[in-house]
Design a protein around this motif. Structure first.
Motif, PDB file in Angstrom:
ATOM      1  N   TYR A 283     -41.517 -34.584  12.080  1.00 18.44           N
ATOM      2  CA  TYR A 283     -41.582 -33.493  13.055  1.00 18.44           C
ATOM      3  C   TYR A 283     -42.655 -32.504  12.598  1.00 18.44           C
ATOM      4  O   TYR A 283     -42.849 -32.283  11.402  1.00 18.44           O
ATOM      5  CB  TYR A 283     -40.243 -32.755  13.151  1.00 18.44           C
ATOM      6  CG  TYR A 283     -39.335 -33.269  14.236  1.00 18.44           C
ATOM      7  CD1 TYR A 283     -39.162 -32.557  15.420  1.00 18.44           C
ATOM      8  CD2 TYR A 283     -38.651 -34.473  14.089  1.00 18.44           C
ATOM      9  CE1 TYR A 283     -38.328 -33.023  16.426  1.00 18.44           C
ATOM     10  CE2 TYR A 283     -37.809 -34.953  15.089  1.00 18.44           C
ATOM     11  CZ  TYR A 283     -37.655 -34.223  16.253  1.00 18.44           C
ATOM     12  OH  TYR A 283     -36.826 -34.691  17.251  1.00 18.44           O
ATOM     13  N   ARG A 284     -43.310 -31.886  13.553  1.00 16.80           N
ATOM     14  CA  ARG A 284     -44.222 -30.790  13.251  1.00 16.80           C
ATOM     15  C   ARG A 284     -43.393 -29.525  13.040  1.00 16.80           C
ATOM     16  O   ARG A 284     -42.538 -29.202  13.866  1.00 16.80           O
ATOM     17  CB  ARG A 284     -45.222 -30.587  14.394  1.00 16.80           C
ATOM     18  CG  ARG A 284     -46.243 -31.707  14.517  1.00 16.80           C
ATOM     19  CD  ARG A 284     -47.264 -31.458  15.613  1.00 16.80           C
ATOM     20  NE  ARG A 284     -46.647 -31.462  16.937  1.00 16.80           N
ATOM     21  CZ  ARG A 284     -46.463 -30.401  17.693  1.00 16.80           C
ATOM     22  NH1 ARG A 284     -46.828 -29.195  17.255  1.00 16.80           N
ATOM     23  NH2 ARG A 284     -45.901 -30.506  18.878  1.00 16.80           N
ATOM     24  N   LEU A 285     -43.619 -28.842  11.944  1.00 20.98           N
ATOM     25  CA  LEU A 285     -42.845 -27.633  11.651  1.00 20.98           C
ATOM     26  C   LEU A 285     -43.600 -26.745  10.678  1.00 20.98           C
ATOM     27  O   LEU A 285     -44.631 -27.115  10.141  1.00 20.98           O
ATOM     28  CB  LEU A 285     -41.450 -27.984  11.119  1.00 20.98           C
ATOM     29  CG  LEU A 285     -41.282 -28.954   9.940  1.00 20.98           C
ATOM     30  CD1 LEU A 285     -41.803 -28.339   8.637  1.00 20.98           C
ATOM     31  CD2 LEU A 285     -39.821 -29.321   9.757  1.00 20.98           C
ATOM     32  N   THR A 286     -43.038 -25.570  10.440  1.00 19.99           N
ATOM     33  CA  THR A 286     -43.575 -24.647   9.453  1.00 19.99           C
ATOM     34  C   THR A 286     -42.417 -24.004   8.693  1.00 19.99           C
ATOM     35  O   THR A 286     -41.242 -24.262   8.987  1.00 19.99           O
ATOM     36  CB  THR A 286     -44.471 -23.579  10.119  1.00 19.99           C
ATOM     37  OG1 THR A 286     -45.131 -22.826   9.100  1.00 19.99           O
ATOM     38  CG2 THR A 286     -43.667 -22.633  11.017  1.00 19.99           C
ATOM     39  N   GLY A 287     -42.754 -23.180   7.735  1.00 18.93           N
ATOM     40  CA  GLY A 287     -41.773 -22.469   6.928  1.00 18.93           C
ATOM     41  C   GLY A 287     -42.523 -21.620   5.909  1.00 18.93           C
ATOM     42  O   GLY A 287     -43.759 -21.665   5.824  1.00 18.93           O
ATOM     43  N   PHE A 288     -41.798 -20.848   5.127  1.00 18.18           N
ATOM     44  CA  PHE A 288     -42.406 -19.948   4.141  1.00 18.18           C
ATOM     45  C   PHE A 288     -43.329 -20.743   3.230  1.00 18.18           C
ATOM     46  O   PHE A 288     -42.923 -21.733   2.616  1.00 18.18           O
ATOM     47  CB  PHE A 288     -41.300 -19.276   3.335  1.00 18.18           C
ATOM     48  CG  PHE A 288     -41.681 -17.964   2.724  1.00 18.18           C
ATOM     49  CD1 PHE A 288     -42.015 -16.882   3.518  1.00 18.18           C
ATOM     50  CD2 PHE A 288     -41.672 -17.787   1.346  1.00 18.18           C
ATOM     51  CE1 PHE A 288     -42.346 -15.643   2.959  1.00 18.18           C
ATOM     52  CE2 PHE A 288     -41.997 -16.565   0.770  1.00 18.18           C
ATOM     53  CZ  PHE A 288     -42.339 -15.486   1.587  1.00 18.18           C
ATOM     54  N   CYS A 289     -44.575 -20.310   3.123  1.00 14.45           N
ATOM     55  CA  CYS A 289     -45.573 -21.103   2.405  1.00 14.45           C
ATOM     56  C   CYS A 289     -45.651 -20.696   0.934  1.00 14.45           C
ATOM     57  O   CYS A 289     -45.177 -19.637   0.522  1.00 14.45           O
ATOM     58  CB  CYS A 289     -46.932 -20.991   3.080  1.00 14.45           C
ATOM     59  SG  CYS A 289     -47.727 -19.363   2.945  1.00 14.45           S
ATOM     60  N   ASN A 290     -46.287 -21.561   0.141  1.00 11.93           N
ATOM     61  CA  ASN A 290     -46.410 -21.302  -1.294  1.00 11.93           C
ATOM     62  C   ASN A 290     -47.173 -20.012  -1.584  1.00 11.93           C
ATOM     63  O   ASN A 290     -46.845 -19.283  -2.523  1.00 11.93           O
ATOM     64  CB  ASN A 290     -47.113 -22.481  -1.979  1.00 11.93           C
ATOM     65  CG  ASN A 290     -46.277 -23.743  -1.974  1.00 11.93           C
ATOM     66  OD1 ASN A 290     -45.101 -23.728  -1.601  1.00 11.93           O
ATOM     67  ND2 ASN A 290     -46.879 -24.849  -2.376  1.00 11.93           N
ATOM     68  N   GLU A 291     -48.184 -19.730  -0.785  1.00  8.75           N
ATOM     69  CA  GLU A 291     -48.963 -18.506  -0.989  1.00  8.75           C
ATOM     70  C   GLU A 291     -48.076 -17.273  -0.804  1.00  8.75           C
ATOM     71  O   GLU A 291     -48.183 -16.299  -1.566  1.00  8.75           O
ATOM     72  CB  GLU A 291     -50.139 -18.454  -0.013  1.00  8.75           C
ATOM     73  CG  GLU A 291     -50.999 -17.211  -0.164  1.00  8.75           C
ATOM     74  CD  GLU A 291     -52.091 -17.091   0.891  1.00  8.75           C
ATOM     75  OE1 GLU A 291     -52.745 -16.025   0.949  1.00  8.75           O
ATOM     76  OE2 GLU A 291     -52.287 -18.042   1.664  1.00  8.75           O
ATOM     77  N   GLU A 292     -47.208 -17.310   0.193  1.00  8.58           N
ATOM     78  CA  GLU A 292     -46.311 -16.176   0.429  1.00  8.58           C
ATOM     79  C   GLU A 292     -45.274 -16.061  -0.687  1.00  8.58           C
ATOM     80  O   GLU A 292     -44.930 -14.950  -1.113  1.00  8.58           O
ATOM     81  CB  GLU A 292     -45.644 -16.328   1.802  1.00  8.58           C
ATOM     82  CG  GLU A 292     -46.632 -16.111   2.937  1.00  8.58           C
ATOM     83  CD  GLU A 292     -46.124 -16.583   4.289  1.00  8.58           C
ATOM     84  OE1 GLU A 292     -46.461 -15.946   5.300  1.00  8.58           O
ATOM     85  OE2 GLU A 292     -45.393 -17.606   4.341  1.00  8.58           O
TER      86      GLU A 292
ATOM     87  N   ALA B 276     -45.739 -16.908  -3.748  1.00  7.54           N
ATOM     88  CA  ALA B 276     -46.465 -16.308  -4.871  1.00  7.54           C
ATOM     89  C   ALA B 276     -46.636 -14.806  -4.651  1.00  7.54           C
ATOM     90  O   ALA B 276     -46.565 -14.009  -5.595  1.00  7.54           O
ATOM     91  CB  ALA B 276     -47.822 -16.978  -5.031  1.00  7.54           C
ATOM     92  N   GLY B 277     -46.826 -14.421  -3.402  1.00  2.00           N
ATOM     93  CA  GLY B 277     -47.021 -13.018  -3.073  1.00  2.00           C
ATOM     94  C   GLY B 277     -45.818 -12.148  -3.363  1.00  2.00           C
ATOM     95  O   GLY B 277     -45.962 -10.946  -3.624  1.00  2.00           O
ATOM     96  N   VAL B 278     -44.606 -12.739  -3.298  1.00  2.00           N
ATOM     97  CA  VAL B 278     -43.400 -11.971  -3.613  1.00  2.00           C
ATOM     98  C   VAL B 278     -42.936 -12.214  -5.051  1.00  2.00           C
ATOM     99  O   VAL B 278     -41.877 -11.736  -5.462  1.00  2.00           O
ATOM    100  CB  VAL B 278     -42.254 -12.265  -2.611  1.00  2.00           C
ATOM    101  CG1 VAL B 278     -42.619 -11.739  -1.245  1.00  2.00           C
ATOM    102  CG2 VAL B 278     -41.910 -13.751  -2.550  1.00  2.00           C
ATOM    103  N   GLY B 279     -43.744 -12.977  -5.813  1.00  2.00           N
ATOM    104  CA  GLY B 279     -43.498 -13.112  -7.247  1.00  2.00           C
ATOM    105  C   GLY B 279     -42.546 -14.192  -7.675  1.00  2.00           C
ATOM    106  O   GLY B 279     -42.098 -14.187  -8.836  1.00  2.00           O
ATOM    107  N   PHE B 280     -42.260 -15.160  -6.787  1.00  2.00           N
ATOM    108  CA  PHE B 280     -41.272 -16.179  -7.152  1.00  2.00           C
ATOM    109  C   PHE B 280     -41.827 -17.592  -7.262  1.00  2.00           C
ATOM    110  O   PHE B 280     -41.090 -18.512  -7.627  1.00  2.00           O
ATOM    111  CB  PHE B 280     -40.119 -16.182  -6.148  1.00  2.00           C
ATOM    112  CG  PHE B 280     -39.236 -14.976  -6.234  1.00  2.00           C
ATOM    113  CD1 PHE B 280     -38.411 -14.778  -7.332  1.00  2.00           C
ATOM    114  CD2 PHE B 280     -39.255 -14.022  -5.236  1.00  2.00           C
ATOM    115  CE1 PHE B 280     -37.603 -13.653  -7.424  1.00  2.00           C
ATOM    116  CE2 PHE B 280     -38.453 -12.893  -5.318  1.00  2.00           C
ATOM    117  CZ  PHE B 280     -37.625 -12.701  -6.414  1.00  2.00           C
TER     118      PHE B 280
END
Length: 231
Positions: free
Chosen positions: A160-169, A171-175
């Motif tokens: 399925y085509r989908l999205t979700g919280f990405c690795n860059e984001e 990293a942006g919140v420090g986790f």
């Protein structure tokens, strides 16, 4: 009027790879923005959680710098206070999909802790996908899709085509360096046709009856797409 089932994490912490239990829950905007869209459109919302626990909001999501300013933070807090549905969560085991017209999963780091392995949620997701009812999943909540894998690793969400919280984001919140696993990586392994937009900007993907959003800013637009699909 439609009946919309909102499946919310019951977790109050997220276990990191060093064993630390980071306090979490659901992300305020990802409940509040869709809740307002749904109820303003005249629809009825029911909240369900694992074991019917009362879900907790991630307090970080109500900090003014995370909520888009103090005024918006106070508005979100007021909606959470007024949303009685949150205090009367139904156990997932008591849910009958046929009683609802659409299903929506808000995120926050909580789903990484519980919904990623919850078999009751997994059964609901499989049934919702097969039913053709609009199924909306945003930010970290696609972690719940991981629980739909069978013994051989197969899942009805494959390709399925989908999205979700990405690795860059993350990293942006420090986790990104502290998490046991990253959502983007796991969704790609399923496999799915994962895609993403610019970090922190609204980005949604619709494939058949599956509606997904990348991050908190995507939750309002995703909810409006769900409402349009119910019209």
């Amino acid at each position: 009027m439609a009946r919309i089932l909102c499946v919310v994490t019951g977790a109050s912490y997220w276990t990191l790879k060093d064993g630390h239990r980071h306090p979490t829950g659901y992300w305020a905007e990802e409940f509040v923005a869709p809740y307002r869209v749904f109820t303003d459109a005249g629809h009825e919302v029911t909240v369900a959680t694992p074991h019917g626990v009362v879900p907790v909001v991630d307090t970080m999501s109500l900090r003014p710098r995370m909520a888009g300013g103090e005024e918006n933070s106070l508005r979100e807090e007021a909606v959470i206070e007024e949303a009685e549905e949150l205090r009367y969560a139904v156990p997932l085991t008591d849910i009958r999909l046929e009683d609802y017209d659409a299903v929506y999963y808000p995120g926050g780091h909580g789903p990484m802790e519980d919904l990623s392995t919850d078999l009751d949620s997994a059964a609901l997701l499989r049934d919702a996908l097969a039913s053709g009812r609009p199924l909306g999943i945003v930010c970290h909540a696609p972690a719940a899709i991981l629980a739909t894998r069978d013994a051989s690793g197969g899942t009805p969400f494959a390709n399925y085509r989908l999205t979700g919280f990405c690795n860059e984001e993350e990293a942006g919140v420090g986790f990104a360096d502290r998490a046991k696993w990253l959502l983007e990586d796991e969704l790609k392994k399923l496999p799915t046709e994962y895609s993403r937009g610019p970090a922190w900007e609204p980005y949604t993907v619709v494939d058949r009856n599956l509606f997904t959003g990348q991050n908190p800013a995507s939750s309002g637009p995703l909810a409006r797409e769900l409402v349009a699909a119910l019209a």
